[in-house]
Scaffold this active site. Structure first.
Site, PDB file in Angstrom:
ATOM      1  N   GLY A 101     149.229  47.688   7.491  1.00  2.88           N
ATOM      2  CA  GLY A 101     150.760  47.136   7.871  1.00  2.88           C
ATOM      3  C   GLY A 101     151.147  45.650   7.046  1.00  2.88           C
TER       4      GLY A 101
ATOM      5  CG  MET B 141     154.524  39.722  12.561  1.00  2.81           C
ATOM      6  SD  MET B 141     154.003  37.817  13.323  1.00  2.81           S
ATOM      7  CE  MET B 141     152.753  38.679  14.516  1.00  2.81           C
TER       8      MET B 141
ATOM      9  NE  ARG C 111     155.631  54.271   5.094  1.00  7.37           N
ATOM     10  CZ  ARG C 111     156.372  54.603   5.968  1.00  7.37           C
ATOM     11  NH1 ARG C 111     156.646  55.750   6.608  1.00  7.37           N
ATOM     12  NH2 ARG C 111     157.401  53.821   5.890  1.00  7.37           N
TER      13      ARG C 111
ATOM     14  CB  SER D 142     151.995  35.072  21.473  1.00  2.48           C
ATOM     15  OG  SER D 142     153.092  34.341  21.720  1.00  2.48           O
ATOM     16  N   GLY D 143     152.821  34.028  18.834  1.00  7.12           N
ATOM     17  CA  GLY D 143     152.766  32.947  17.846  1.00  7.12           C
ATOM     18  C   GLY D 143     153.833  33.085  16.762  1.00  7.12           C
TER      19      GLY D 143
ATOM     20  CE  LYS E 223     153.066  38.489  22.447  1.00  6.47           C
ATOM     21  NZ  LYS E 223     154.348  39.118  22.147  1.00  6.47           N
TER      22      LYS E 223
ATOM     23  CG  HIS F  73     153.265  35.166  26.121  1.00  2.00           C
ATOM     24  ND1 HIS F  73     154.425  35.671  25.260  1.00  2.00           N
ATOM     25  CD2 HIS F  73     152.817  34.087  25.887  1.00  2.00           C
ATOM     26  CE1 HIS F  73     154.529  34.612  24.367  1.00  2.00           C
ATOM     27  NE2 HIS F  73     153.603  33.694  24.771  1.00  2.00           N
ATOM     28  CG  ASN F  74     156.760  38.660  24.830  1.00  2.00           C
ATOM     29  OD1 ASN F  74     155.860  37.879  24.417  1.00  2.00           O
ATOM     30  ND2 ASN F  74     157.338  39.456  23.632  1.00  2.00           N
TER      31      ASN F  74
ATOM     32  CD  GLU G 253     159.113  34.372  23.491  1.00  2.00           C
ATOM     33  OE1 GLU G 253     159.927  35.000  22.880  1.00  2.00           O
ATOM     34  OE2 GLU G 253     157.697  34.469  23.641  1.00  2.00           O
TER      35      GLU G 253
END
Length: 489
Positions: free
Chosen positions: A13, A17, A38, A132-133, A186, A189-190, A193
């Protein structure tokens, strides 16, 4: 192209990112990176633009697998949901027992639990890893929250440590726990945020309405705050956003951006999960609902003429302050206190999730890996780490001495800000709910006693007493005597 098994890590992928993560991996000594997409066009573009990375490309899953050293390790960076399942199925056709599949996307943790269980039956390791980042973090060093088996961490750990952000000499990655633990952490974490961003937005709104300062002037205030105890990535970028001038209109960019905030689901997941665990995360919830409210312009258009407070000659939602500097300091302290509440609630949810799903999560270690790379990185995460080092089983984070002292300093300011917002008709849901939570958790008695009486009246749900053991029910439709009832809790 090469099919020689010379790569120690692969990425599937290659959107922004994935491409950035692959480049980060390739830039670290000891890593050789295989890449697959792909559409081979994206692979070709990545190779052409970054020949220095020495990527090993593949045009099929089989070729990709053949290029990886055993145990093969591949990080999936595709959209959550069906695309992720499709890639997993394709990799399982070419991988062998002992190989490792890592989902680096924002998957919902129950999906990760399901996938890990299904993949484990094939002998392949499956790891859900929160990353994250954003795009910059993926390229230069993110905070990484992997779950998965102990066996997979042996191979994966050194690779992830090589690309993670570094905070005070330590890589911002740790083995969070098994199966869905990484994606759970995570998710929280969000959620934090969401709360952090809403609190900052409320602080900006109150200062602008109360003082009449321009966005550029408020940017200077945030920049000053960023040199103190509020130092954080989000405070830093807030100053940058507020300084930005729109090229087309010459106005502050913040004044031409549509006031409808988007969301990708992790905030809602955090709140939904907290409800199922019985954990109050009111600051996170109100921040999530504030985005929802902003995104209903058709309702806001109808409601705009509802009566508000009488403010004399000033417009509804505006107010004046006698001492501008003192008010700004009040807002700063209210922001800091509310921020502590948001993090404390988030860590409460992580503790509850760990108990529910059988994960052994080190809360202090989580605070340390959030010190760099991630969106909520902030100076005071060191204080959270200190609190858990001092008392690993600390039941309420915000009761740690450092934070208790901060509340003592901030409390009067916090209350003044919430009163000012309510009096002026300015929505400050995250500030207000955080203060209510603070007062609720420190109360020696809550009106929940009346709620239990009501529940017993209409549904015979029973109640307990403060003066003796047992479970009781009042015969409300009879002679209203109290009987001892079977404990249904």
């Amino acid at each position: 192209m090469s099919s020689a098994a010379s790569a120690n890590i692969g990425v599937v992928g290659l959107a922004v990112m994935g491409s950035n993560l692959a480049r980060n991996l390739a830039s670290r000594e000891g890593n050789t990176v295989a890449v697959f997409n792909r559409s081979f066009e994206k692979t070709r573009t990545l190779l052409d633009e970054h020949p220095e990375a020495g990527f090993i490309s593949a045009s099929s899953y089989q070729e990709f697998a053949d290029s990886l050293q055993k145990p093969r390790t591949a990080i999936i960076m595709v959209k959550a949901g069906k695309p992720t399942d499709a890639v997993i199925d394709s990799l399982l056709e070419v991988f062998e027992p002992g190989d490792i599949i890592v989902d680096g996307g924002n998957a919902y943790f129950p999906d990760t639990i399901r996938r890990e269980k299904a993949v484990r039956e094939t002998g392949v390791n499956f790891v859900g890893a929160g990353i994250s980042g954003g795009e910059e973090g993926a390229l230069t060093g993110p905070s990484i929250m992997p779950g998965g088996s102990d066996e997979s961490w042996v191979t994966l750990g050194p690779i992830l440590k090589s690309i993670a952000a570094i905070a005070e000499g330590e890589p911002c990655v740790t083995h969070v726990g098994h199966d869905g633990a990484g994606h759970f952490v995570k998710m929280v974490h969000n959620g934090i945020e969401y709360a952090d961003m809403q609190l900052i937005a409320e602080a900006y709104d109150l200062i602008r309405r109360g003082t009449g300062k321009s966005p550029a002037e408020i940017a200077d205030i945030f920049a000053e705050w960023n040199a103190g105890e509020l130092e954080s990535y989000l405070i830093e970028i807030t100053a940058e956003v507020l300084r930005q001038v729109d090229a087309a209109t010459g106005k502050p960019l913040v004044d031409v951006i549509l006031d409808q905030a988007g969301a990708k689901g992790t905030g809602a997941w955090t709140v939904q999960t907290a409800l199922s665990l019985g954990v109050p995360v009111s600051g996170i919830a109100e921040a999530t609902f504030a985005r929802s409210l902003s995104s209903h312009p058709e309702q806001r258009a109808v409601a705009v003429n509802l009566p508000g407070p009488s403010t004399g000659s000033r417009a509804d939602g505006e107010f004046s302050v006698d001492d501008v500097d003192a008010f700004i300091e009040d807002v700063r302290l209210a922001l800091y206190a509310s921020k502590i509440v948001a993090y404390s609630q988030g860590f409460d949810e992580i503790r509850a999730g760990a108990a529910e799903y059988g994960w052994d999560i080190d809360l202090g270690a989580i605070s340390k890996i959030w010190r760099g790379g991630c969106i909520i990185r902030a100076q005071f995460l060191n204080r959270i780490a200190d609190a858990y080092d001092e008392t690993p089983d600390l039941p309420v984070l915000m009761t740690a001495p450092y934070f208790a002292e901060a509340f003592d300093r901030a409390q009067a300011s916090w209350r003044r800000v919430v009163v000012a917002a309510a009096t002026a008709g300015i929505p400050a849901p995250a500030f207000s709910s955080s203060l209510s939570y603070y007062d609720g958790i420190r109360a020696d008695r809550l009106p929940a006693a009346l709620v239990q009486g009501q529940r017993d009246f209409f549904g015979a749900h029973t109640y307990k007493r403060i003066d003796k053991d047992g479970t009781f029910h009042t015969l409300w439709s009879g002679d209203r005597t109290e009987i001892e009832a079977e404990d249904t809790h």
